[in-house]
Design an enzyme around this catalytic site. Structure first.
Site, PDB file in Angstrom:
ATOM      1  N   HIS A  76       0.827  -1.211   0.000  1.00 12.67           N
ATOM      2  CA  HIS A  76       0.000   0.000   0.000  1.00 12.67           C
ATOM      3  C   HIS A  76       0.864   1.265   0.000  1.00 12.67           C
ATOM      4  O   HIS A  76       0.606   2.221  -0.714  1.00 12.67           O
ATOM      5  CB  HIS A  76      -0.932  -0.018   1.220  1.00 12.67           C
ATOM      6  CG  HIS A  76      -1.645   1.272   1.433  1.00 12.67           C
ATOM      7  ND1 HIS A  76      -1.479   2.029   2.559  1.00 12.67           N
ATOM      8  CD2 HIS A  76      -2.494   1.965   0.643  1.00 12.67           C
ATOM      9  CE1 HIS A  76      -2.215   3.133   2.456  1.00 12.67           C
ATOM     10  NE2 HIS A  76      -2.840   3.108   1.312  1.00 12.67           N
ATOM     11  N   GLU A  79       2.078   1.823  -3.378  1.00 14.31           N
ATOM     12  CA  GLU A  79       1.047   2.419  -4.243  1.00 14.31           C
ATOM     13  C   GLU A  79       1.139   3.956  -4.162  1.00 14.31           C
ATOM     14  O   GLU A  79       1.043   4.649  -5.180  1.00 14.31           O
ATOM     15  CB  GLU A  79      -0.334   1.924  -3.796  1.00 14.31           C
ATOM     16  CG  GLU A  79      -1.507   2.596  -4.478  1.00 14.31           C
ATOM     17  CD  GLU A  79      -2.609   2.907  -3.489  1.00 14.31           C
ATOM     18  OE1 GLU A  79      -2.999   4.079  -3.390  1.00 14.31           O
ATOM     19  OE2 GLU A  79      -3.068   1.980  -2.780  1.00 14.31           O
ATOM     20  N   HIS A  80       1.333   4.467  -2.961  1.00 16.67           N
ATOM     21  CA  HIS A  80       1.506   5.921  -2.819  1.00 16.67           C
ATOM     22  C   HIS A  80       2.722   6.408  -3.608  1.00 16.67           C
ATOM     23  O   HIS A  80       2.697   7.475  -4.205  1.00 16.67           O
ATOM     24  CB  HIS A  80       1.691   6.285  -1.343  1.00 16.67           C
ATOM     25  CG  HIS A  80       0.411   6.381  -0.586  1.00 16.67           C
ATOM     26  ND1 HIS A  80       0.073   7.484   0.167  1.00 16.67           N
ATOM     27  CD2 HIS A  80      -0.618   5.511  -0.446  1.00 16.67           C
ATOM     28  CE1 HIS A  80      -1.111   7.287   0.744  1.00 16.67           C
ATOM     29  NE2 HIS A  80      -1.537   6.097   0.387  1.00 16.67           N
ATOM     30  N   GLU A 156      -2.858   7.804   7.392  1.00 15.94           N
ATOM     31  CA  GLU A 156      -4.001   7.075   6.832  1.00 15.94           C
ATOM     32  C   GLU A 156      -4.341   5.880   7.734  1.00 15.94           C
ATOM     33  O   GLU A 156      -5.504   5.597   8.003  1.00 15.94           O
ATOM     34  CB  GLU A 156      -3.672   6.606   5.403  1.00 15.94           C
ATOM     35  CG  GLU A 156      -4.840   5.917   4.720  1.00 15.94           C
ATOM     36  CD  GLU A 156      -4.523   5.463   3.295  1.00 15.94           C
ATOM     37  OE1 GLU A 156      -3.430   5.787   2.778  1.00 15.94           O
ATOM     38  OE2 GLU A 156      -5.372   4.783   2.702  1.00 15.94           O
TER      39      GLU A 156
END
Lengths: 460, 731
Positions: A76, A79-80, A156
């Protein structure tokens, strides 16, 4: 307003997103085109000219389950990084470019997949494909951007997990149900591990999984095949194929569960939850069809069994239902109920399990069976309505079910499901010995005693 | 949000939201690759196509007409997918809700599905669920709405059900409990979601308590809504001449008018009150409220100020300006400053909520608690910077190219078109609004956008939800000292917080105002009880240690338990309950409560802590001692009959305003029962089998009964003033 309750559950627990749907093959299906580039990139194109909209989505076959065991959350976080600049595109300029042509873009990471999507007016298709092709192999990873994005990702995590009681219950359930397989940890990851991700980790990860032969490009919308083939060849053609990516989860098969697992959590929470899960097979098993039918019977609407029992008859819960976690590797059949703190969690749990025991013991009625099939068919029609939704579904299905066109072909298989099939899968999978359950309740409420023996779950 | 749209939205929120560029030209070091790329660093390889965004909007076929009963119809036929969407919006806003019954619109809407003259609640669910359709009745941003979505072959069912629940609901009393619980659940859930809670508090702080826009639905207002209120609300506002119907999808437009007349024709026209218009609060200095959520690891930050109407002439210039400020997520200043440049947060945004009446401007973000004040200052700084100077030429151009260029994406399906048109109608916009909007955006000049910034960016209220312990000092240092700090579990509205505090004052006042005779008799009864208990001994109690065994019953299950209590009256207590090999301790000491399970200590939230403090005070083993403490008020209540027994009754009110009732055995004067109420729920403790220990008589059997649970213990051993183990209250 009332739907907030359900909304939060779904948002908190991405795994609960009811997955696939069963459309009837229609005109659209006949027009679907699939091909592969010499470098291994798979392409799926669905023309749809109802509006000047085209959705471009790149699905990489990599997700939380492919991460190193001590770097959970890295897929994840990576992905950023895909928005933080590449050889010819400065950091975050990809997003800004898409905004500038009136489009919208985003990405998401799940257990099995990482997807990047851009929805744009057709005039921007060429440029959008150029941007997506650029970041297949040209990403630039620097200490500075990694350190900065790490903070963003941890923020997040604080929002989604640390400060959301329901997410914590889902997290606990996954850790209970999975002892070996990486599905035990959601893609959001672990804070401590995120702190340790290095540039070198990211580079290795990128080189292993971000290769054309590990990606599927899905285009749905207002363009034609010839134009699209030309553009894809131009932008993606020159990229060289990479090595076959490793699949560490293949060696981490979850052992068969032999007895009930349960946990109680207490924290400050105003709307507590009971959530349980039963192991089910991987997405490509034919048993997923009757399981989807069963899920609808238990939780499709206010006439469903769980809602009728817990909300209407017992009046102990405010929302109750089930959901399927349909994944590439064996997933879960989830059951849950949200309730007001005054309500008795032991009673709620017993009612959820009692409803499961009933579908194990008795065949479902013909009317319920037909209702479930109608719901699945209607869902499929809706999924095909919007370019972006359809493209995303195709991408998810290509990995979870190894069948990208399931959205066009599942209808016949759902229609063939009988009450006996439903009872067979209920009996096979929804056994107390295969169940994990978490009771999350308000701190200070008296803890319910752990259930002694598996109650009457397997009753015949 | 329907279930389906939740799932769709879910896909978008699952993963990461990409960040915005840091905007600096690409002065990048050459990549450390052996074979240098001759094209490295060449930005000119990526040139967005120059697409002059078209301001032409093609809505496709749209028909508009009005039925004889005044129902306005928007019909959008589309044949590309075999679905239909029916949407009926009712024109009414928060102004119509009485302050003490906020939530009546939600309650009314939710009850529409719960029974009509033709169908029961279950029949309605059965019918819509069977075809795989959806029937929703709820209050959205633009007011109450009924929506039915289904495959086109089920069009008639949608028309039948939607018209039936709108025209002939019967609001069955027996269905109200379920909806009430669900509404209470949505209120409760806001406390589990710091972002939503911050938003509610920000509205409350800005609009104040006397304005329905500042008054959220609460447990109290939901409880105050009775069936008559629902019937009245429906009767007043749900009229065809006060509603707009949009039908879109795969249907025959020629037959539609007759079908709508058949199903919606019987809806009777009535006189509908004119909606009041209320001005925004007068401008003043920014107010600050801190909402304490002690267990939070992150602070939510929300700033609000005056917004605009949907029909405001500044709509286009304001929206373009807001895109540059925080509305255009990836291309906005807030995202750049808060996320990309400073990595304070995952997201930051601003928005102008525009409906029939002016809504609010709001800007929001969240950050780890240690960065609360620095992040707040960044947000306030960007708002002020924009207010003072407006957007740049480049920002305005980017905003236009996104909002005009992407406008067509909002009209992908018939339902999309119908939604845009019905919203325009409900918000009193001209019929051609959807078509002229891009033109309106295009004509905005830099001067217009700059003026919009100066006119419409005036933050009036700042709310932070976070752990006060670490946040309060930061805010003080940043000169953003909150004028009030509120516990997150307390009611949002000041009036309701006052009522809650008032209930305690009230108990004290009432006790003090009791007739002198009642007070005198109360004191006498207490003296008798004290004597029966062993007055000398009890006055000398410093600590108590109790061992007991018993049974816990909850949810139809009985479990044997072990019980151990350690008490230091006035200072602390610990109670350990052992169930099936697990021990759970609840400890309250020095004003704070915590819980211990499996060696892990967890702080209890303040409301739970406060309840434990009251437990310490009302402990049945020495409650008569508590009742004699200075400042405590007692009064005699009428005798209570329990079976054959008549019991003396005594009300006791602590100096803090906490209240309980003692029932005394008139023969022995021992306490036979303690009764108290927590959070609206009554608990009673029955005491029996008194035996002395160290000159004090203790009940050896205590049965505690609350809603849905019962604990029965038999005390095997009591130790008085033997000293508690040193680590009794240790974490």
């Amino acid at each position: 307003m009332r739907n907030f309750v359900l909304a939060s559950l779904l948002v908190a627990a991405p795994a609960l997103a009811a997955g696939p749907v069963a459309p009837k093959a229609n005109g659209m299906a006949a027009q679907v085109k699939q091909w592969q580039l010499p470098n291994g990139l798979k392409v799926i194109f669905v023309p749809d000219h109802k509006a000047p909209v085209v959705s471009v989505q790149v699905f990489y076959h990599v997700g939380g389950k492919d991460e190193p065991a001590d770097k959970r959350g890295m897929a994840h976080m990576f992905e950023h990084m895909m928005f933080k600049g590449s050889r010819h595109v400065p950091p975050e300029e990809h997003a800004r470019f898409i905004d500038a042509v009136g489009g919208n873009e985003n990405a998401f990471t799940e257990d099995d997949v990482t997807a990047y999507h851009d929805t744009v007016p057709p005039a921007a298709l060429d440029f959008t494909l150029q941007l997506e092709a650029e970041r297949v192999r040209n990403l630039e990873l620097t200490q500075k951007t990694i350190d900065s994005e790490r903070q963003v990702v941890i923020e997040e995590l604080r929002m989604r997990l640390e400060n959301s009681p329901i997410s914590k219950a889902v997290d606990k359930l996954l850790h209970l149900a999975y002892t070996t397989h990486p599905y035990m940890q959601e893609a959001i990851g672990e804070k401590k591990m995120l702190e340790t991700v290095t540039v070198e980790d990211c580079k290795k990860f990128y080189d292993k999984y971000y290769q054309p032969n590990n990606a599927t490009l899905i285009v749905v919308g207002d363009t034609d095949e010839q134009t699209l083939r030309g553009l894809i060849d131009k932008h993606f053609g020159p990229i060289k194929a990479g090595a076959e990516p490793p699949r560490p989860a293949a060696a981490l098969k979850e052992p068969e569960q032999k007895e009930l697992r349960q946990a109680t959590m207490a924290m400050p929470v105003q709307l507590p939850i009971v959530i349980g899960g039963y192991h089910i097979p991987a997405g490509d098993s034919p048993d997923l069809f009757p399981l989807a039918v069963l899920e609808r019977i238990l939780s499709g609407g206010e006439s469903s069994r769980m809602f009728q029992r817990l909300v209407r008859k017992d009046k102990t819960a405010v929302v109750a239902g089930g959901a399927l976690m349909e994944h590439e590797d064996p997933g879960l059949f989830l059951i849950y109920a949200l309730f007001l703190p005054g309500s008795d969690s032991a009673k709620i749990r017993a009612a959820l399990e009692d409803e499961i025991a009933k579908v194990v013991a008795q065949p479902v009625s013909p009317k319920e069976l037909q209702k479930a099939k109608n719901q699945l068919a209607a869902q499929a029609v809706r999924t095909r309505e919007k370019a972006e939704m359809l493209a995303t579904q195709i991408g998810l299905d290509s990995i979870a079910f190894k069948d990208p066109l399931r959205v066009f072909s599942a209808a016949a298989k759902f229609d063939a499901v009988t009450a006996a099939d439903v009872q067979r899968v209920a009996k096979k999978y929804l056994q107390p010995t295969n169940e994990s359950v978490v009771v999350l309740q308000a701190l200070g409420q008296k803890a319910p005693p752990p259930q002694p023996a598996p109650a009457k779950g397997g009753a015949q | 949000m329907s279930r389906r749209s939740i799932i769709a939205a879910l896909l978008a929120v699952l993963g990461a939201t990409p960040a915005l560029a840091d905007n600096k030209p690409a002065a990048k070091p050459a990549p450390p690759k052996p074979a240098a790329d001759p094209w490295a660093g060449r930005r000119d390889l990526f040139v967005p196509p120059v697409v002059k965004p078209s301001t032409k909007v093609d809505l496709g076929a749209v028909e508009r007409y009005t039925l004889p009963n005044g129902l306005q119809v928007i019909a959008v036929p589309r044949h590309n997918a075999p679905v239909i969407d029916l949407l009926v919006g009712v024109r009414v806003d928060e102004e119509a809700e009485p302050l003490d019954k906020i939530g009546v619109a939600n309650f009314t809407a939710a009850m529409l599905r719960k029974g009509t003259q033709k169908r029961s609640a279950d029949q309605i669910s059965d019918q819509i669920d069977f075809v795989g359709g959806e029937l929703d009745a709820e209050v959205g941003e633009h007011g109450p709405a009924v929506a039915c979505r289904a495959r086109s072959r089920d069009l008639t069912l949608c028309l039948d059900l939607a018209s039936d629940i709108l025209i002939r609901p019967i609001f069955p009393e027996k269905e109200m409990g379920e909806i009430r619980d669900q509404l209470v659940a949505s209120v409760e859930q806001t406390r589990d979601n710091p972002g939503l809670l911050a938003r509610e508090h920000a509205h409350s702080l800005y609009f104040g308590d006397e304005d329905p826009r500042g008054r959220p639905m609460s447990k109290r207002t939901i409880a105050a809504i009775d069936r008559a209120a629902l019937v009245a609300f429906h009767k007043t506002w749900f009229a065809p001449n006060n509603a707009v119907l949009a039908i879109s999808g795969d249907f025959d437009p020629k037959a539609m008018r007759a079908a709508l007349t058949k199903w919606f024709g019987p809806w009777k026209k009535t006189e509908v009150p004119k909606l009041a218009s209320r001005p925004l609060p007068p401008a003043g200095p920014m107010k600050v409220r801190l909402v304490d959520k002690p267990d939070a690891t992150q602070s939510q930050i929300v700033v609000v100020g005056p917004g605009i109407k949907h029909a405001d002439p500044d709509l286009c210039s304001t929206r373009l300006m807001d895109y540059a400020l925080g509305g255009g997520s990836f291309s906005s200043r807030l995202m750049k400053v808060v996320r990309s440049d400073n990595a304070k947060s995952y997201g930051a945004r601003s928005t102008f909520e525009a409906t029939r009446e002016p809504g609010v401007f709001s800007a929001s973000t969240f950050t780890r608690d240690g960065e609360t004040s620095s992040t707040t200052k960044l947000v306030l700084g960007e708002i002020e910077h924009m207010r003072a100077g407006g957007p740049t030429e480049a920002e305005l151009a980017a905003a236009k190219s996104n909002m005009i260029g992407g406008y067509g994406l909002h009209f992908e399906t018939g339902a999309d078109v119908a939604r845009q048109l019905i919203v325009a109608k409900l918000d009193d916009l001209p019929d051609d609004f959807a078509v002229t909007y891009p033109k309106c955006l295009e004509t905005v000049t830099l001067a217009d956008a700059t003026k919009a910034a100066a006119s419409h960016l005036h933050p009036q209220a700042l709310v932070i939800v976070g752990p006060a312990k670490s946040v309060a000092p930061q805010l003080a240092a940043a000169k953003l000292t909150p004028s009030e700090t509120i516990l997150y579990t307390d009611p949002v509205s000041a009036a309701e917080r006052k009522l809650a505090a008032g209930a305690k004052d009230q108990a004290k006042k009432e006790a003090a105002a009791a007739p002198a005779a009642e007070i005198e008799e109360g004191k006498k009864l207490l003296q008798l009880a004290l004597k029966a208990k062993g007055a000398d001994g009890i006055a000398r109690i410093t600590d108590l240690h109790i061992n007991a065994t018993g049974q816990l019953s909850a949810g139809g299950q009985n479990q044997p338990i072990g019980f151990e209590g350690f008490y230091a009256p006035g200072r602390g207590q610990r109670e350990d309950v052992r169930v099936m090999g697990q021990v759970m301790s609840q400890v309250f000491v020095d004003g704070k409560g915590f819980m211990k399970v499996a060696m892990q200590a967890k702080d209890l939230p303040p409301d739970m802590s406060a309840a434990l403090r009251r437990d310490l005070w009302r402990n049945p083993s020495y409650v008569v001692l508590s009742a004699t403490q200075p400042g405590t008020m007692v009064r005699r209540l009428p005798q209570v009959t329990d079976g054959k027994l008549k019991l003396d009754a005594l009300q006791v009110v602590s100096p803090e305003g906490d209240s309980l009732r003692l029932l005394l055995d008139p023969a022995t004067h021992q306490v036979a029962r303690v009764v108290y109420t927590e959070d609206g729920k009554e608990t009673r403790q029955d005491l029996s089998e008194y035996k002395p220990e160290a000159g004090i008589s203790f009940a050896r059997k205590i049965v505690t009964q609350g809603e849905g649970e019962r604990m029965e213990i038999t005390i095997d051993n009591v130790q008085v003033n033997k000293g508690l183990p040193k680590d009794t209250f240790a974490r």
